[in-house]
Design a protein around this motif. Structure first.
Motif, PDB file in Angstrom:
ATOM      1  N   LEU A  32      30.227  27.250  31.764  1.00 42.05           N
ATOM      2  CA  LEU A  32      29.030  26.700  31.118  1.00 42.05           C
ATOM      3  C   LEU A  32      28.903  25.201  31.370  1.00 42.05           C
ATOM      4  N   GLU A  33      30.028  24.498  31.318  1.00 39.76           N
ATOM      5  CA  GLU A  33      30.000  23.055  31.530  1.00 39.76           C
ATOM      6  C   GLU A  33      29.573  22.691  32.945  1.00 39.76           C
ATOM      7  N   ARG A  34      29.746  23.613  33.892  1.00 43.85           N
ATOM      8  CA  ARG A  34      29.367  23.342  35.288  1.00 43.85           C
ATOM      9  C   ARG A  34      27.998  23.894  35.655  1.00 43.85           C
ATOM     10  N   GLU A  35      27.389  24.697  34.797  1.00 45.07           N
ATOM     11  CA  GLU A  35      26.043  25.212  35.072  1.00 45.07           C
ATOM     12  C   GLU A  35      25.070  24.040  35.071  1.00 45.07           C
ATOM     13  N   LYS A  36      24.378  23.856  36.159  1.00 42.99           N
ATOM     14  CA  LYS A  36      23.559  22.648  36.363  1.00 42.99           C
ATOM     15  C   LYS A  36      22.630  22.315  35.190  1.00 42.99           C
ATOM     16  N   PRO A  37      21.782  23.243  34.715  1.00 40.57           N
ATOM     17  CA  PRO A  37      20.869  22.851  33.627  1.00 40.57           C
ATOM     18  C   PRO A  37      21.628  22.463  32.353  1.00 40.57           C
ATOM     19  N   LEU A  38      22.740  23.134  32.081  1.00 38.13           N
ATOM     20  CA  LEU A  38      23.512  22.816  30.879  1.00 38.13           C
ATOM     21  C   LEU A  38      24.270  21.510  31.068  1.00 38.13           C
ATOM     22  N   GLU A  39      24.848  21.320  32.254  1.00 39.76           N
ATOM     23  CA  GLU A  39      25.570  20.086  32.563  1.00 39.76           C
ATOM     24  C   GLU A  39      24.645  18.877  32.406  1.00 39.76           C
ATOM     25  N   GLU A  40      23.409  19.008  32.869  1.00 43.39           N
ATOM     26  CA  GLU A  40      22.451  17.901  32.760  1.00 43.39           C
ATOM     27  C   GLU A  40      22.149  17.580  31.298  1.00 43.39           C
ATOM     28  N   ARG A  41      22.034  18.607  30.470  1.00 43.28           N
ATOM     29  CA  ARG A  41      21.754  18.390  29.045  1.00 43.28           C
ATOM     30  C   ARG A  41      22.956  17.742  28.344  1.00 43.28           C
ATOM     31  N   VAL A  42      24.170  18.126  28.741  1.00 45.66           N
ATOM     32  CA  VAL A  42      25.370  17.502  28.171  1.00 45.66           C
ATOM     33  C   VAL A  42      25.388  16.017  28.523  1.00 45.66           C
ATOM     34  N   ARG A  43      25.159  15.717  29.807  1.00 41.93           N
ATOM     35  CA  ARG A  43      25.156  14.304  30.247  1.00 41.93           C
ATOM     36  C   ARG A  43      24.074  13.490  29.552  1.00 41.93           C
ATOM     37  N   ALA A  44      22.936  14.120  29.266  1.00 41.70           N
ATOM     38  CA  ALA A  44      21.825  13.414  28.614  1.00 41.70           C
ATOM     39  C   ALA A  44      22.022  13.293  27.098  1.00 41.70           C
ATOM     40  N   GLY A  45      23.097  13.871  26.583  1.00 42.49           N
ATOM     41  CA  GLY A  45      23.363  13.802  25.148  1.00 42.49           C
ATOM     42  C   GLY A  45      22.554  14.785  24.324  1.00 42.49           C
ATOM     43  N   GLN A  46      21.957  15.784  24.973  1.00 42.95           N
ATOM     44  CA  GLN A  46      21.144  16.778  24.272  1.00 42.95           C
ATOM     45  C   GLN A  46      21.934  18.017  23.883  1.00 42.95           C
ATOM     46  N   LEU A  47      23.176  18.129  24.356  1.00 43.32           N
ATOM     47  CA  LEU A  47      23.942  19.354  24.158  1.00 43.32           C
ATOM     48  C   LEU A  47      25.424  19.032  24.090  1.00 43.32           C
ATOM     49  N   LYS A  48      26.124  19.701  23.189  1.00 46.66           N
ATOM     50  CA  LYS A  48      27.578  19.618  23.092  1.00 46.66           C
ATOM     51  C   LYS A  48      28.121  21.036  23.138  1.00 46.66           C
ATOM     52  N   ILE A  49      29.228  21.228  23.856  1.00 46.86           N
ATOM     53  CA  ILE A  49      29.833  22.553  23.984  1.00 46.86           C
ATOM     54  C   ILE A  49      31.218  22.495  23.351  1.00 46.86           C
TER      55      ILE A  49
END
Length: 120
Positions: A32-49
């Protein structure tokens, strides 16, 4: 919760059911952390896993096992939640397909569902 906060206190829970090993939880989280759309949201501070101990509907711990919880953060929460839920479902399906190709046996089923974080 203030009116209009709707999804701000929601997350997405992924629960592996069936013959899931502890290594499956870790592998799925990394996937999940490497899935591009999710990774982008994590980097943007919109998502935490996060991984967390498995609980029942009341929040009581349920023996062994973990769930993966994705927490939607920031002002974009109400706008992107359904899109994010769909992305996570596709990512879990892709992980299962990959696991089937690289390991013996049927991979565990992945239940992906919205969860109210106030109730955990």
């Amino acid at each position: 919760m203030a009116e209009g906060d709707g999804v701000a206190n929601q997350g997405i829970r992924i629960r592996l059911v069936g013959r899931a090993a502890d290594s499956d939880i870790g592998a799925l989280r990394k996937w999940l952390e490497r899935e591009k759309p999710l990774e982008e949201r994590v980097r943007a501070g919109q998502l935490k896993i996060h991984e967390r101990p498995r609980t029942d509907e009341t929040g009581t711990p349920m023996g062994v096992g973990s769930d993966i919880v994705l927490i939607v953060t920031g002002a974009a929460a109400t706008v992107v939640f359904q899109e994010l839920l769909d992305q996570v479902r596709r990512a879990v399906s892709a992980w299962r397909d990959n696991r089937r190709d690289v390991e013996d046996g049927e991979p565990p089923e992945g239940r992906v569902e919205p969860v109210n974080l106030d109730d955990r």
